[in-house]
Design a protein around this motif. Sequence first.
Motif, PDB file in Angstrom:
ATOM      1  N   ARG A   1       0.685  -1.216   0.038  1.00 41.36           N
ATOM      2  CA  ARG A   1      -0.020  -0.092  -0.153  1.00 41.36           C
ATOM      3  C   ARG A   1       0.946   0.923   0.304  1.00 41.36           C
ATOM      4  NH1 ARG A   1      -4.253  -0.359   5.063  1.00 41.36           N
ATOM      5  NH2 ARG A   1      -4.679  -1.491   3.834  1.00 41.36           N
TER       6      ARG A   1
ATOM      7  N   GLU B   1       4.084   1.543  -1.098  1.00 41.87           N
ATOM      8  CA  GLU B   1       4.252   1.596  -2.778  1.00 41.87           C
ATOM      9  C   GLU B   1       3.233   2.108  -3.022  1.00 41.87           C
ATOM     10  OE1 GLU B   1       6.689  -1.034  -5.658  1.00 41.87           O
ATOM     11  OE2 GLU B   1       6.089  -1.844  -4.044  1.00 41.87           O
ATOM     12  N   THR B   2       2.506   1.649  -3.331  1.00 42.66           N
ATOM     13  CA  THR B   2       1.290   2.177  -4.042  1.00 42.66           C
ATOM     14  C   THR B   2       0.759   3.723  -4.194  1.00 42.66           C
ATOM     15  OG1 THR B   2       0.316  -0.002  -4.340  1.00 42.66           O
ATOM     16  CG2 THR B   2      -1.099   2.183  -4.684  1.00 42.66           C
ATOM     17  N   GLU B   3       0.794   4.019  -3.089  1.00 41.50           N
ATOM     18  CA  GLU B   3       0.599   6.037  -2.630  1.00 41.50           C
ATOM     19  C   GLU B   3       1.805   6.386  -3.183  1.00 41.50           C
ATOM     20  OE1 GLU B   3       0.417   5.593   1.954  1.00 41.50           O
ATOM     21  OE2 GLU B   3      -2.416   4.973   1.722  1.00 41.50           O
TER      22      GLU B   3
ATOM     23  N   ASN C   1       3.988   5.347  -5.680  1.00 39.64           N
ATOM     24  CA  ASN C   1       3.462   5.893  -6.992  1.00 39.64           C
ATOM     25  C   ASN C   1       2.392   6.840  -8.020  1.00 39.64           C
ATOM     26  OD1 ASN C   1       5.654   4.081  -6.809  1.00 39.64           O
ATOM     27  ND2 ASN C   1       4.341   2.288  -7.148  1.00 39.64           N
ATOM     28  N   GLU C   2       1.542   6.426  -7.013  1.00 39.36           N
ATOM     29  CA  GLU C   2       0.239   7.721  -7.316  1.00 39.36           C
ATOM     30  C   GLU C   2       0.974   9.248  -6.628  1.00 39.36           C
ATOM     31  OE1 GLU C   2      -2.976   8.635  -8.265  1.00 39.36           O
ATOM     32  OE2 GLU C   2      -2.672   7.128  -8.171  1.00 39.36           O
TER      33      GLU C   2
END
Length: 208
Positions: free
Chosen positions: A46, A48-50, A52-53
């Motif tokens: 999560r 890492e996703t945040e 990247n976003e």
Amino acid sequence: MVGLLAGLGWVYSASQKKDAALAALRAEHQQLQQERAALEETAQARTETENNELLRLRKDHEELLRLRNEVRQLRADKDQLGAQVRSAQAQARTAQAEAQGAQEQLQTLRVSAALPVTSAPGAPAAPATPEQQQAQLCIHNLRLIHAAKQQWAQQRQKPPGTLITPADIAPLLPNQTVPSSCPAGGVYTLNPIGTPPICNIPGHSLAK
């Protein structure tokens, strides 16, 4: 003897229960470790996703700023180009009006150059001195040159300050020839477009 056996049986039973409880605790602990690892992995994914976003949003913001700057620059270029076009149109209209006046003046001078000079009816003749005649002829030449320069600039849409040569305006003059010098021996200077021609003899100049 029976009591001893009973005691041993109880101890064995208690040991079995203890081992079972320990095994259950170990299994529960292992399950907790697995769940914790899964939670940490989920949290890491999560994060890492945040990240990247967030990185994508920053890039989008930078791209938006770049596009805004380009739009602002294009508008400034458009305004500047519009001002240049309006200025060029105004200069063209001015040059056209000046050239039209110069053409009319040149035509008048051509006609007057072919007519003899006469005095007013009844007026006594007042012959000019040789110096006056030379000055009048010199000024007449300067007017012809000036009118030809204006006509040449209008035909070719040349702005003030453009350099010019005798060969440029010769076709627009009587006999297609630029006067080479003043009748009194002075030297002519054509000057750029927008500046009247001159003679280096004092008094031989166009009226301002």
